[in-house]
Scaffold this motif. Structure first.
Motif, PDB file in Angstrom:
ATOM      1  N   ARG A  39      -5.395  -2.802  46.218  1.00 27.09           N
ATOM      2  CA  ARG A  39      -4.895  -3.119  47.709  1.00 27.09           C
ATOM      3  C   ARG A  39      -5.915  -4.150  48.141  1.00 27.09           C
ATOM      4  O   ARG A  39      -5.581  -4.927  48.803  1.00 27.09           O
ATOM      5  CB  ARG A  39      -4.914  -1.874  48.211  1.00 27.09           C
ATOM      6  CG  ARG A  39      -3.433  -1.088  48.034  1.00 27.09           C
ATOM      7  CD  ARG A  39      -3.244  -0.099  49.042  1.00 27.09           C
ATOM      8  NE  ARG A  39      -4.408   1.068  49.032  1.00 27.09           N
ATOM      9  CZ  ARG A  39      -4.485   2.282  48.362  1.00 27.09           C
ATOM     10  NH1 ARG A  39      -3.466   2.526  47.338  1.00 27.09           N
ATOM     11  NH2 ARG A  39      -5.463   3.058  48.389  1.00 27.09           N
ATOM     12  N   GLU A  40      -7.012  -3.954  47.987  1.00 23.21           N
ATOM     13  CA  GLU A  40      -8.218  -4.951  48.665  1.00 23.21           C
ATOM     14  C   GLU A  40      -7.901  -5.963  48.022  1.00 23.21           C
ATOM     15  O   GLU A  40      -8.238  -7.310  49.031  1.00 23.21           O
ATOM     16  CB  GLU A  40      -9.559  -4.256  48.380  1.00 23.21           C
ATOM     17  CG  GLU A  40     -10.609  -4.997  48.770  1.00 23.21           C
ATOM     18  CD  GLU A  40     -10.715  -5.268  50.516  1.00 23.21           C
ATOM     19  OE1 GLU A  40     -11.863  -5.963  50.971  1.00 23.21           O
ATOM     20  OE2 GLU A  40      -9.793  -4.561  51.243  1.00 23.21           O
ATOM     21  N   ARG A  43      -5.023  -7.754  49.696  1.00 22.44           N
ATOM     22  CA  ARG A  43      -5.375  -8.094  51.118  1.00 22.44           C
ATOM     23  C   ARG A  43      -6.186  -9.518  51.239  1.00 22.44           C
ATOM     24  O   ARG A  43      -5.968 -10.180  51.919  1.00 22.44           O
ATOM     25  CB  ARG A  43      -6.281  -7.082  51.810  1.00 22.44           C
ATOM     26  CG  ARG A  43      -6.338  -7.196  53.205  1.00 22.44           C
ATOM     27  CD  ARG A  43      -7.479  -6.231  53.662  1.00 22.44           C
ATOM     28  NE  ARG A  43      -8.897  -6.410  53.292  1.00 22.44           N
ATOM     29  CZ  ARG A  43      -9.736  -7.366  53.682  1.00 22.44           C
ATOM     30  NH1 ARG A  43      -9.154  -8.164  54.699  1.00 22.44           N
ATOM     31  NH2 ARG A  43     -10.776  -7.333  53.392  1.00 22.44           N
ATOM     32  N   VAL A  65      -3.155  -3.354  52.541  1.00 18.16           N
ATOM     33  CA  VAL A  65      -2.744  -4.836  52.280  1.00 18.16           C
ATOM     34  C   VAL A  65      -2.400  -5.409  53.599  1.00 18.16           C
ATOM     35  O   VAL A  65      -2.861  -6.562  54.033  1.00 18.16           O
ATOM     36  CB  VAL A  65      -1.787  -5.061  51.460  1.00 18.16           C
ATOM     37  CG1 VAL A  65      -1.281  -6.555  51.232  1.00 18.16           C
ATOM     38  CG2 VAL A  65      -1.923  -4.451  49.955  1.00 18.16           C
ATOM     39  N   LEU A  66      -1.784  -4.749  54.502  1.00 21.41           N
ATOM     40  CA  LEU A  66      -1.384  -5.060  55.826  1.00 21.41           C
ATOM     41  C   LEU A  66      -2.213  -4.511  56.910  1.00 21.41           C
ATOM     42  O   LEU A  66      -2.763  -3.547  56.739  1.00 21.41           O
ATOM     43  CB  LEU A  66       0.058  -4.881  55.928  1.00 21.41           C
ATOM     44  CG  LEU A  66       1.068  -5.651  54.933  1.00 21.41           C
ATOM     45  CD1 LEU A  66       2.477  -5.077  55.139  1.00 21.41           C
ATOM     46  CD2 LEU A  66       1.099  -6.836  55.033  1.00 21.41           C
ATOM     47  N   ASP A  67      -2.183  -5.070  58.008  1.00 25.43           N
ATOM     48  CA  ASP A  67      -2.487  -4.545  59.094  1.00 25.43           C
ATOM     49  C   ASP A  67      -1.782  -3.132  59.587  1.00 25.43           C
ATOM     50  O   ASP A  67      -0.769  -3.166  59.537  1.00 25.43           O
ATOM     51  CB  ASP A  67      -2.153  -5.463  60.385  1.00 25.43           C
ATOM     52  CG  ASP A  67      -2.965  -4.988  61.654  1.00 25.43           C
ATOM     53  OD1 ASP A  67      -3.373  -3.860  61.755  1.00 25.43           O
ATOM     54  OD2 ASP A  67      -2.762  -5.522  62.793  1.00 25.43           O
ATOM     55  N   GLU A  71       2.346  -1.698  59.304  1.00 21.58           N
ATOM     56  CA  GLU A  71       3.078  -1.046  58.302  1.00 21.58           C
ATOM     57  C   GLU A  71       4.051  -0.324  58.369  1.00 21.58           C
ATOM     58  O   GLU A  71       4.913  -0.106  57.636  1.00 21.58           O
ATOM     59  CB  GLU A  71       1.746  -0.146  57.527  1.00 21.58           C
ATOM     60  CG  GLU A  71       0.940  -0.882  56.777  1.00 21.58           C
ATOM     61  CD  GLU A  71      -0.162  -0.345  55.920  1.00 21.58           C
ATOM     62  OE1 GLU A  71       0.108   1.072  55.886  1.00 21.58           O
ATOM     63  OE2 GLU A  71      -1.078  -0.710  55.478  1.00 21.58           O
TER      64      GLU A  71
END
Length: 78
Positions: A39-40, A43, A65-67, A71
């Motif tokens: 995920r990092e 991102r 991944v998203l703000d 989400e």
């Protein structure tokens, strides 16, 4: 998993060298899990495309991944 607003599962296949690179990257940064590391990396890759790379996350649940505010918008209420 549902408590974090993550409702989709993504499965990927990696070669031995790809997995080794992921694990090395993860351990160098003391990431809590492979999933958090992936995920990092997602991102960072997405942010690099936008020129927005920042690093401020610490806990496993913070590796997204998203703000976090965006989400839940596509999947409806949690």
């Amino acid at each position: 998993m549902a408590a974090l607003g993550r409702h989709e599962r993504l499965q990927i296949m990696l070669s031995g060298k790809e997995l080794e690179a992921l694990e090395n990257w993860r351990f160098e940064r003391r990431m809590p899990s492979r999933a958090a590391a992936v995920r990092e990396l997602l991102r960072l890759g997405l942010a690099a495309e936008e020129g927005l790379v920042t690093r401020q996350v610490i806990k496993s649940r913070d590796f997204g991944v998203l703000d976090p505010d965006s989400e839940g918008s596509e999947n409806g209420p949690d």
